[in-house]
Design a protein around this motif. Structure first.
Motif, PDB file in Angstrom:
ATOM      1  N   PHE A  50       0.854  -1.191   0.000  1.00  0.00           N
ATOM      2  CA  PHE A  50       0.000   0.000   0.000  1.00  0.00           C
ATOM      3  C   PHE A  50       0.888   1.238   0.000  1.00  0.00           C
ATOM      4  O   PHE A  50       2.027   1.208   0.473  1.00  0.00           O
ATOM      5  CB  PHE A  50      -0.964  -0.003   1.196  1.00  0.00           C
ATOM      6  N   GLU A  51       0.355   2.311  -0.560  1.00  0.00           N
ATOM      7  CA  GLU A  51       1.160   3.525  -0.718  1.00  0.00           C
ATOM      8  C   GLU A  51       0.285   4.760  -0.742  1.00  0.00           C
ATOM      9  O   GLU A  51      -0.935   4.693  -0.954  1.00  0.00           O
ATOM     10  CB  GLU A  51       1.967   3.443  -2.006  1.00  0.00           C
ATOM     11  N   SER A  52       0.922   5.900  -0.510  1.00  0.00           N
ATOM     12  CA  SER A  52       0.259   7.193  -0.609  1.00  0.00           C
ATOM     13  C   SER A  52       0.350   7.713  -2.034  1.00  0.00           C
ATOM     14  O   SER A  52       1.382   7.584  -2.682  1.00  0.00           O
ATOM     15  CB  SER A  52       0.909   8.202   0.355  1.00  0.00           C
ATOM     16  N   LEU A  53      -0.760   8.299  -2.507  1.00  0.00           N
ATOM     17  CA  LEU A  53      -0.789   8.898  -3.836  1.00  0.00           C
ATOM     18  C   LEU A  53      -0.863  10.427  -3.773  1.00  0.00           C
ATOM     19  O   LEU A  53      -1.091  11.076  -4.792  1.00  0.00           O
ATOM     20  CB  LEU A  53      -1.992   8.366  -4.628  1.00  0.00           C
ATOM     21  N   ASP A  54      -0.635  10.994  -2.595  1.00  0.00           N
ATOM     22  CA  ASP A  54      -0.683  12.447  -2.452  1.00  0.00           C
ATOM     23  C   ASP A  54       0.536  13.103  -3.077  1.00  0.00           C
ATOM     24  O   ASP A  54       1.543  12.448  -3.365  1.00  0.00           O
ATOM     25  CB  ASP A  54      -0.780  12.824  -0.966  1.00  0.00           C
ATOM     26  N   ILE A  55       0.453  14.414  -3.234  1.00  0.00           N
ATOM     27  CA  ILE A  55       1.540  15.160  -3.851  1.00  0.00           C
ATOM     28  C   ILE A  55       2.795  15.159  -2.983  1.00  0.00           C
ATOM     29  O   ILE A  55       3.914  15.344  -3.468  1.00  0.00           O
ATOM     30  CB  ILE A  55       1.077  16.610  -4.144  1.00  0.00           C
ATOM     31  N   ASP A  56       2.619  14.931  -1.688  1.00  0.00           N
ATOM     32  CA  ASP A  56       3.766  14.941  -0.772  1.00  0.00           C
ATOM     33  C   ASP A  56       4.236  13.532  -0.428  1.00  0.00           C
ATOM     34  O   ASP A  56       4.828  13.316   0.627  1.00  0.00           O
ATOM     35  CB  ASP A  56       3.408  15.695   0.510  1.00  0.00           C
ATOM     36  N   ASN A  57       3.993  12.575  -1.315  1.00  0.00           N
ATOM     37  CA  ASN A  57       4.326  11.181  -0.986  1.00  0.00           C
ATOM     38  C   ASN A  57       5.829  10.899  -0.953  1.00  0.00           C
ATOM     39  O   ASN A  57       6.238   9.810  -0.564  1.00  0.00           O
ATOM     40  CB  ASN A  57       3.640  10.217  -1.959  1.00  0.00           C
ATOM     41  N   PHE A  58       6.659  11.857  -1.366  1.00  0.00           N
ATOM     42  CA  PHE A  58       8.100  11.697  -1.227  1.00  0.00           C
ATOM     43  C   PHE A  58       8.656  12.474  -0.029  1.00  0.00           C
ATOM     44  O   PHE A  58       9.853  12.400   0.239  1.00  0.00           O
ATOM     45  CB  PHE A  58       8.821  12.168  -2.502  1.00  0.00           C
ATOM     46  N   LYS A  59       7.815  13.233   0.645  1.00  0.00           N
ATOM     47  CA  LYS A  59       8.303  14.092   1.724  1.00  0.00           C
ATOM     48  C   LYS A  59       7.755  13.706   3.096  1.00  0.00           C
ATOM     49  O   LYS A  59       8.459  13.796   4.095  1.00  0.00           O
ATOM     50  CB  LYS A  59       7.916  15.554   1.432  1.00  0.00           C
ATOM     51  N   ARG A  60       6.496  13.307   3.166  1.00  0.00           N
ATOM     52  CA  ARG A  60       5.889  13.029   4.467  1.00  0.00           C
ATOM     53  C   ARG A  60       6.397  11.738   5.062  1.00  0.00           C
ATOM     54  O   ARG A  60       6.618  10.753   4.366  1.00  0.00           O
ATOM     55  CB  ARG A  60       4.364  12.949   4.341  1.00  0.00           C
ATOM     56  N   ILE A  61       6.554  11.736   6.367  1.00  0.00           N
ATOM     57  CA  ILE A  61       6.939  10.533   7.104  1.00  0.00           C
ATOM     58  C   ILE A  61       5.697  10.012   7.822  1.00  0.00           C
ATOM     59  O   ILE A  61       5.118  10.705   8.671  1.00  0.00           O
ATOM     60  CB  ILE A  61       8.064  10.830   8.115  1.00  0.00           C
ATOM     61  N   LEU A  62       5.251   8.825   7.488  1.00  0.00           N
ATOM     62  CA  LEU A  62       4.040   8.234   8.051  1.00  0.00           C
ATOM     63  C   LEU A  62       4.332   7.069   8.992  1.00  0.00           C
ATOM     64  O   LEU A  62       3.408   6.510   9.580  1.00  0.00           O
ATOM     65  CB  LEU A  62       3.135   7.740   6.913  1.00  0.00           C
ATOM     66  N   THR A  63       5.560   6.668   9.074  1.00  0.00           N
ATOM     67  CA  THR A  63       5.948   5.467   9.812  1.00  0.00           C
ATOM     68  C   THR A  63       6.351   5.816  11.244  1.00  0.00           C
ATOM     69  O   THR A  63       6.606   6.988  11.555  1.00  0.00           O
ATOM     70  CB  THR A  63       7.118   4.796   9.091  1.00  0.00           C
ATOM     71  N   ARG A  72      11.866  10.044   0.229  1.00  0.00           N
ATOM     72  CA  ARG A  72      11.502   8.635   0.394  1.00  0.00           C
ATOM     73  C   ARG A  72      10.088   8.416  -0.137  1.00  0.00           C
ATOM     74  O   ARG A  72       9.179   9.172   0.182  1.00  0.00           O
ATOM     75  CB  ARG A  72      11.544   8.235   1.881  1.00  0.00           C
ATOM     76  N   LEU A  73       9.913   7.387  -0.935  1.00  0.00           N
ATOM     77  CA  LEU A  73       8.605   7.056  -1.467  1.00  0.00           C
ATOM     78  C   LEU A  73       7.755   6.416  -0.369  1.00  0.00           C
ATOM     79  O   LEU A  73       8.182   5.484   0.302  1.00  0.00           O
ATOM     80  CB  LEU A  73       8.729   6.103  -2.655  1.00  0.00           C
ATOM     81  N   SER A  74       6.545   6.932  -0.198  1.00  0.00           N
ATOM     82  CA  SER A  74       5.637   6.404   0.838  1.00  0.00           C
ATOM     83  C   SER A  74       4.924   5.164   0.309  1.00  0.00           C
ATOM     84  O   SER A  74       3.712   5.154   0.052  1.00  0.00           O
ATOM     85  CB  SER A  74       4.617   7.485   1.233  1.00  0.00           C
ATOM     86  N   ARG A  75       5.678   4.101   0.126  1.00  0.00           N
ATOM     87  CA  ARG A  75       5.147   2.799  -0.289  1.00  0.00           C
ATOM     88  C   ARG A  75       5.584   1.771   0.741  1.00  0.00           C
ATOM     89  O   ARG A  75       6.755   1.721   1.124  1.00  0.00           O
ATOM     90  CB  ARG A  75       5.659   2.421  -1.674  1.00  0.00           C
ATOM     91  N   PHE A  76       4.658   0.915   1.154  1.00  0.00           N
ATOM     92  CA  PHE A  76       4.929   0.033   2.280  1.00  0.00           C
ATOM     93  C   PHE A  76       4.501  -1.397   1.965  1.00  0.00           C
ATOM     94  O   PHE A  76       3.298  -1.677   1.862  1.00  0.00           O
ATOM     95  CB  PHE A  76       4.182   0.528   3.529  1.00  0.00           C
ATOM     96  N   PRO A  77       5.440  -2.322   1.800  1.00  0.00           N
ATOM     97  CA  PRO A  77       5.098  -3.749   1.633  1.00  0.00           C
ATOM     98  C   PRO A  77       5.165  -4.474   2.979  1.00  0.00           C
ATOM     99  O   PRO A  77       5.991  -4.157   3.834  1.00  0.00           O
ATOM    100  CB  PRO A  77       6.197  -4.247   0.686  1.00  0.00           C
ATOM    101  N   SER A  78       4.282  -5.453   3.167  1.00  0.00           N
ATOM    102  CA  SER A  78       4.301  -6.220   4.409  1.00  0.00           C
ATOM    103  C   SER A  78       3.714  -7.604   4.160  1.00  0.00           C
ATOM    104  O   SER A  78       2.705  -7.746   3.457  1.00  0.00           O
ATOM    105  CB  SER A  78       3.490  -5.510   5.490  1.00  0.00           C
ATOM    106  N   LEU A  79       4.350  -8.623   4.748  1.00  0.00           N
ATOM    107  CA  LEU A  79       3.787  -9.975   4.749  1.00  0.00           C
ATOM    108  C   LEU A  79       2.611 -10.020   5.716  1.00  0.00           C
ATOM    109  O   LEU A  79       2.688  -9.469   6.826  1.00  0.00           O
ATOM    110  CB  LEU A  79       4.844 -10.994   5.155  1.00  0.00           C
TER     111      LEU A  79
END
Length: 455
Positions: free
Chosen positions: A5-18, A50-57
């Motif tokens: 899952f990932e963010s598609l917002d304009i700030d998806n390379f700047k925001r830290i969500l983790t 950083r790209l706001s894309r997150f893979p998880s098992l």
């Protein structure tokens, strides 16, 4: 399987969500994931891009709870990889503030399942369907299905909308017997002139029957539109809805008792590199969450005035509109000196209205109006609810008199106490002086006697 899952917002390379935590209590699964490493270097330093894309098992065929540390992005995308056919996961996440969530799969809007209180709603009971979702806007939580189909890419978007809870005087059983859920959408869309895909029934609850639904705002491609303009457009939509319910244009299978609405404006994602403090302050002020507003709808019923005449009260709301006030006032004036009639429309005929109004004006100096105006300027009353005189601040004179008497008595007691203390102190001083004088006399006499004996 692997959920990505990932963010598609304009700030998806700047925001830290983790960090972001994925958990499943049924199998005891927990996984905390972090952001990707930086993609670029500025000399010897990382670029913090950083790209706001997150893979998880994740375990398959289970409900996975996603807990975000930061605010959930306005637009997000989810898909399931590495799973076999018919495998699925239900993803559940809670938003920090009231939001209206629109679920789409390949551009098609997937409406939420209608939640009926007391019934179970299993999203996978009839087979997992990509994008099937349940939205609990009372808890600000959404659940949606992601299947192993490579074409199953689910997108969630926070949209501008009006969240409405409409309470009707009926039971849930009667509501469904009359197919109230089907005609509800049809009537809303027909009266407001909006396409059906912009109206979503979220849940149907008891008490009597409360229908929670969402009316999405029209798509606006203007990137410079302000939050204030969005709220104004939503408020206009709400006013139209309330007006049609009041005047009877919009009627359902049962009378409407009340209507509660809340304007929901999606946050505006922004590029953090171009922000200024002024813009940040303005955005924060505009994006304040609107409080829910309740409008009570009064059904039409006869009302008897002080003169014994009968009038038909029109449907009103709180706060009362100017149109309702003028209508009620006109009806009262036209029936002040007339005999009661059963047909309220007779009061609006020109001949009757003119004659009655003339009679009312002729008798205005001798007879007061049957009913006072609905809106009076604030005045200071000289009588209490029990018809006792009160002062300008609304306190009865009797209470003020009691307070004064008690104050005088207490002051007198304090004075007596002080006098008693001072009298006691004076008496003590006199006794001490007498004792001291007696001791001096005894000392002088004994001293004289000793001197004589020595001689």
């Amino acid at each position: 399987g692997l959920v990505v899952f990932e963010s598609l917002d304009i700030d998806n390379f700047k925001r830290i969500l983790t960090p972001i935590e994925l958990s499943c209590a049924a199998v005891g699964f927990t996984n905390k994931i972090n952001t990707f490493m930086d993609h670029l270097w500025n000399g010897f330093y990382t670029s913090f891009t950083r790209l706001s894309r997150f893979p998880s098992l994740v375990p398959l065929n289970q409900t996975i709870v996603i807990s975000w540390t930061g605010t959930i992005p306005v637009k997000t995308q989810y898909n399931l990889q590495g799973a076999t056919n018919r495998d699925w996961v239900i993803l559940r996440q809670r938003y920090a503030r009231p939001e209206s969530i629109q679920v789409t799969v390949n551009g098609a809007i997937i409406k939420p399942v209608k939640l009926v209180q007391g019934q179970e709603h299993d999203l996978t009971k009839d087979g997992p369907k990509c994008g099937a979702n349940k939205f609990f806007f009372q808890e600000q939580t959404i659940e949606f299905v992601v299947t192993s189909d490579p074409n199953c890419i689910v997108r969630l978007e926070q949209v501008n909308s009006v969240q409405v809870s409409l309470r009707m005087d009926t039971t849930v059983e009667q509501f469904f017997e009359k197919k109230g859920d089907v005609e509800f959408i049809d009537k809303i869309t027909a009266v407001l002139g909006v396409p059906p895909d912009r109206v979503r029934i979220v849940s149907i609850r008891k008490g009597s029957v409360i229908v929670d639904f969402v009316i999405d705002a029209a798509k606006n491609e203007n990137p410079n539109i302000t939050t204030t303009e969005v709220k104004t457009a939503l408020k206009t939509q709400v006013d139209n809805l309330i007006k049609t319910v009041e005047n009877g244009t919009l009627s359902f299978t049962a009378p409407v008792l009340s209507l509660t609405y809340q304007l929901v404006v999606a946050p505006q994602p922004k590029n953090t590199t171009e922000e200024t403090k002024t813009n940040e302050t303005k955005v924060q002020e505009e994006e304040k969450v609107e409080a829910p507003v309740e409008v009570k709808v009064v059904p039409r019923q006869p009302v008897t005035t002080n003169t014994g005449t009968t009038t038909d009260s029109s449907t009103t709301k709180t706060p009362t509109t100017t149109q309702d006030t003028s209508t009620t006032k006109t009806t009262t004036e036209t029936k002040t000196d007339k005999t009661p009639t059963t047909d309220p429309t007779t009061t609006t005929k020109p001949p009757v209205t003119d004659t009655t109004t003339t009679k009312t004006n002729e008798n205005e100096s001798s007879n007061p109006p049957a009913t006072p105006p609905l809106k009076n300027p604030p005045t200071i009353s000289t009588q209490s609810p029990n018809n006792k005189p009160i002062n300008s601040e609304g306190v009865p004179w009797l209470v003020i008199g009691i307070v004064i008497v008690v104050s005088i008595v207490v002051l007198g007691l304090i004075v007596l106490l002080i006098s008693y203390i001072m009298a006691g102190a004076s008496k003590s001083n006199k006794e001490a002086a007498a004792i001291r004088s007696d001791l001096d006399d005894r000392y002088n006499s004994s001293h004289s006697r000793i001197a004589i004996e020595l001689k």
